[in-house]
Design an enzyme around this catalytic site. Structure first.
Site, PDB file in Angstrom:
ATOM      1  N   GLU A  49     -10.466   6.936 -18.562  1.00 59.48           N
ATOM      2  CA  GLU A  49      -9.303   6.273 -18.164  1.00 59.48           C
ATOM      3  C   GLU A  49      -8.674   6.956 -16.666  1.00 59.48           C
ATOM      4  O   GLU A  49      -8.805   8.326 -16.742  1.00 59.48           O
ATOM      5  CB  GLU A  49      -8.166   6.568 -18.995  1.00 59.48           C
ATOM      6  CG  GLU A  49      -8.097   5.589 -20.124  1.00 59.48           C
ATOM      7  CD  GLU A  49      -6.779   5.712 -21.184  1.00 59.48           C
ATOM      8  OE1 GLU A  49      -5.785   5.995 -20.543  1.00 59.48           O
ATOM      9  OE2 GLU A  49      -7.115   5.610 -22.556  1.00 59.48           O
ATOM     10  N   ASP A  60       4.874   8.409 -19.681  1.00 60.81           N
ATOM     11  CA  ASP A  60       4.098   9.483 -19.889  1.00 60.81           C
ATOM     12  C   ASP A  60       5.076  10.874 -19.949  1.00 60.81           C
ATOM     13  O   ASP A  60       6.279  10.667 -19.768  1.00 60.81           O
ATOM     14  CB  ASP A  60       3.338   9.736 -18.290  1.00 60.81           C
ATOM     15  CG  ASP A  60       2.058   8.883 -18.377  1.00 60.81           C
ATOM     16  OD1 ASP A  60       1.480   8.582 -19.232  1.00 60.81           O
ATOM     17  OD2 ASP A  60       2.160   8.068 -17.183  1.00 60.81           O
TER      18      ASP A  60
END
Length: 268
Positions: A49, A60
């Site tokens: 990724e 995040d």
């Protein structure tokens, strides 16, 4: 069938689970990112990724937020992330790439041009965490036309919504193991195994799990029930810890070796 699909098919035939690292492109700099990608593949990573740094990364946790801040200071954009993927290809990296990006940078490029560039830079899949299923029709259509997999994130919710999300998936289904943002965790939400089994009832695609997985023991556990395991924050933290080594030409290889060894011990 794109490169990522082929990789999952091969791993299935070998009864192996994909190790899928995440890293923030441009942390600590773009040239070093290419070397880190090479180190991850040498460590046994199967799929990678590529995290596009973003100023407001809602999904995040603090580790990846800090990495995004460092990368943004380097002037990294979604375009330079794709260029870095191609530089890694030119350096001999073979594993498939997934672009992990929020939706706004995609919109700013313009959808048709964005997908032209994704295909031109040999990227197999996309994860867009802030693109809800209800608004994903045009993106999904262009992804299908480009031979690129639009990979959904699915969290514990009703069976009806799980079925709807995975029914539109391609590539694989990304199960969120922990509620909230990304980050390393000692424990996961109760019933995560049952949730993963529920997802598998509604799709024949590979099923991967991520968010919070950081140790070999956790990778081993989820490998028993999943086709892929994503490790993000723990790897990004490892990179952060060796930035002083990576920043010095005489110690750079030692820093890269520490990253490689950390990822290698995650491989089951």
């Amino acid at each position: 069938m794109n490169l990522m699909d082929q990789t999952f098919e091969l791993l299935k035939s070998q009864n192996r689970t994909a190790l899928i690292p995440f890293l923030t492109i441009g942390d600590p700099d773009l040239d070093t990112t290419v070397e880190i990608i090479q180190a991850l593949e040498a460590a046994g990573a199967d799929i990678l990724e590529l995290g596009v740094p973003y100023s407001d990364p809602l999904a995040d946790g603090p580790v990846i937020q800090r990495a995004s801040e460092r990368a943004l200071k380097q002037g990294v954009t979604i375009r330079t992330c794709m260029e870095t993927a191609m530089k890694a290809r030119q350096a001999g990296v073979k594993m498939p790439f997934i672009l992990f990006t929020y939706y706004n940078p995609v919109l700013q490029m313009g959808l048709p041009y964005f997908f032209e560039q994704v295909k031109a830079h040999d990227i197999s899949g996309l994860i867009i965490p802030d693109l809800p299923i209800e608004e994903s029709g045009e993106v999904r259509r262009l992804a299908d036309e480009s031979g690129v997999s639009l990979i959904p994130l699915v969290a514990p919710t009703s069976h009806e919504r799980i079925a709807r999300i995975v029914g539109n998936a391609s590539g694989f289904v990304y199960c969120v193991s922990s509620l909230g943002v990304t980050g390393e965790r000692a424990t996961f939400h109760q019933g995560v195994e049952e949730f993963i089994q529920t997802v598998k009832k509604y799709t024949t695609l590979p099923v991967a799990v991520g968010f919070g997985i950081s140790t070999r023991e956790q990778v081993e556990h989820f490998s028993e029930i999943c086709d892929g395991v994503v490790v993000g924050s723990a790897i990004v933290r490892q990179i952060e810890s060796v930035i002083p080594l990576l920043s010095n030409a005489s110690t750079k290889q030692e820093g890269l070796l520490q990253i490689r060894n950390f990822v290698a011990q995650l491989k089951v």
